[in-house]
Design an enzyme around this catalytic site. Structure first.
Site, mmCIF file in Angstrom:
data_model
loop_
_atom_site.group_PDB
_atom_site.id
_atom_site.type_symbol
_atom_site.label_atom_id
_atom_site.label_comp_id
_atom_site.label_asym_id
_atom_site.label_seq_id
_atom_site.Cartn_x
_atom_site.Cartn_y
_atom_site.Cartn_z
ATOM 1 N N GLU A 201 0.525 -0.839 -0.279
ATOM 2 C CA GLU A 201 -0.235 -0.124 -0.133
ATOM 3 C C GLU A 201 0.936 1.464 -0.786
ATOM 4 O O GLU A 201 1.840 1.817 1.052
ATOM 5 C CB GLU A 201 -1.034 0.244 1.221
ATOM 6 C CG GLU A 201 -1.706 -0.951 0.859
ATOM 7 C CD GLU A 201 -2.972 -1.030 2.047
ATOM 8 O OE1 GLU A 201 -3.887 -2.004 2.279
ATOM 9 O OE2 GLU A 201 -2.418 -0.421 3.349
ATOM 10 N N GLN B 262 -5.534 -11.072 6.105
ATOM 11 C CA GLN B 262 -6.734 -10.233 6.421
ATOM 12 C C GLN B 262 -8.399 -10.200 6.197
ATOM 13 O O GLN B 262 -8.952 -10.626 6.821
ATOM 14 C CB GLN B 262 -6.138 -8.927 5.892
ATOM 15 C CG GLN B 262 -6.429 -7.460 6.175
ATOM 16 C CD GLN B 262 -6.086 -6.411 5.074
ATOM 17 O OE1 GLN B 262 -5.563 -6.078 4.264
ATOM 18 N NE2 GLN B 262 -6.947 -5.226 5.141
#
Length: 424
Positions: A207, A248
């Site tokens: 990210e 996740q």
């Protein structure tokens, strides 16, 4: 050419002067041995440095040699004492450093304290206290909503336009650029699997983010107002919030990110002070929902500080640029994030780090994660090193960025790079 006569147009000229911590490559292990004293470098000694072009100035040694009243802050093996000193000290030190590298009278003293970047090792520049990561890009949030909630009436969650969503991360796994990232292991369960399995992540992602570094602390029980942002935040850096999407996905309900995020967060070796980014300040996107007073940046008082920053980020995988996300599109500003983070009375500590959340623009080539670029693995990226959906072992991810500077210059941000290595 003297080392501090940088070429015209260099994004790391005297208009920038980001801070870091370095040791000379003749050091046996780069471990700290206290202050830098009155001489530069030395075996095993870490020093506060300031980047100028392709050199680093030993700021602590220069402060001692030039009799600076701030020598005690700079002659340390970490930036934390300077961070804690507050905004007046930050401005004074920056003015002094600018003079040291531009005024001819200082050349004889400063020149021996300049070291080529090729001859130093860069370290994590500050001791990280707490780490928080946000979710501030509307483009990113809408993309994620469309991927995982395709039938929802609104791709945003109901709270998204009312507060900056975030989570507390793990400060102990914040690492400096250049540190290898070990592929994490954990539980994962695909929707069709009867039960979870344990093993290395097969959906490793990145990210592209911007991290903000807190200098001045605040007492517990006292919220930090929007207008106090620049009194507490020293500077910013690029940040890569590595993410194991399969871990996740299985763990995040109902409490959010945990092991899928906590294994590594990479930050630049260079912290750019906010004072270097005056020409990069811009207004954030128009507010579409009324904001509660502590977050309201549309008032006349708030208009003096627009809150946003025009940072142009590039994401490269194995040297091939795959995305160029613009930070100017971020819906929630760093000032709003700081205000929200402390509105419940949570205190700030020197060295706190908070991430902006994934930076994504409106177009396909401005997405700041592989999750978005490949639409959760549905599409493939065509790289010179082969096709990708998520990261493979030996892949190298590099974030770079620049911002508009004074008189048409560019302010360079220190890069963040990390190589994926197999699970131990």
């Amino acid at each position: 050419m003297p080392p501090f006569d940088v070429p015209e147009g260099d994004p790391f000229g005297p208009h920038n002067l980001p801070y870091g911590v370095f040791s000379l490559n003749n050091s046996p292990d780069g471990s700290p041995e206290g202050s830098s004293g009155g001489s530069s470098g030395g075996a095993g000694r870490r020093s506060v440095g300031v980047r100028l072009g392709d050199h680093v100035l030993d700021a602590g040694a220069a402060a001692v040699e030039l009799g600076s009243p701030y020598a005690a802050l700079l002659a340390r093996p970490t930036l934390n004492p300077l961070l804690a000193a507050g905004r007046t000290a930050w401005s004074d030190v920056r003015r002094a450093l600018t003079a040291w590298v531009t005024v001819p009278a200082h050349r004889e003293t400063v020149a021996p304290l300049m070291h080529p970047l090729s001859e130093v090792t860069l370290h994590l520049p500050f001791e990280v206290a707490d780490y928080v990561d946000f979710y501030a890009s509307e483009n990113h949030a809408r993309n994620v909503g469309r991927i995982f909630r395709p039938d929802a009436e609104d791709s945003l969650t109901p709270n998204w336009k009312h507060l900056p969503i975030g989570y507390h991360g793990r400060s102990g796994t914040v690492v400096v650029s250049g540190t290898d990232v070990v592929r994490p292991s954990g539980q994962r369960k695909a929707p069709a699997d009867p039960a979870p399995v344990f093993g290395p992540s097969v959906r490793l992602d990145i990210e592209a983010e911007v991290g903000f570094v807190v200098g001045t602390p605040s007492p517990m029980g006292t919220p930090v107002a929007l207008s106090d942002f620049r009194d507490h935040v020293f500077g910013l850096c690029l940040l890569n919030d590595w993410s194991a999407r399969d871990l996740q996905a299985w763990e995040y309900v109902p409490l959010g990110p945990f092991l899928g995020k906590s294994f590594a967060t990479s930050v630049s070796a260079w912290i750019t002070p906010l004072d270097a980014l005056e020409d990069a300040r811009v207004a954030p996107p128009a507010r579409t929902h009324p904001l509660l007073p502590y977050l309201d940046d549309t008032t006349e008082d708030a208009s003096e500080d627009p809150g946003g920053y025009d940072l142009r980020i590039s994401v490269a995988v194995n040297g091939h640029v795959v995305s160029e996300p613009p930070f100017s599109t971020m819906y929630w500003t760093a000032a709003q994030q700081l205000a929200h983070m402390t509105v419940n009375g949570a205190s700030l500590r020197t060295g706190d780090l908070y991430g902006s959340g994934t930076v994504s623009g409106a177009s396909d080539d401005e997405r700041g994660s592989l999750l978005e670029l490949t639409w959760n693995g549905r599409d493939t990226l065509e790289l010179p090193t082969g096709k990708r959906t998520f990261l493979e072992d030996a892949d190298v991810v590099t974030l770079t960025a620049w911002a508009p500077g004074p008189h048409g210059t560019r302010v360079g941000l220190g890069e963040v790079t990390g190589r994926v290595v197999p699970t131990a």
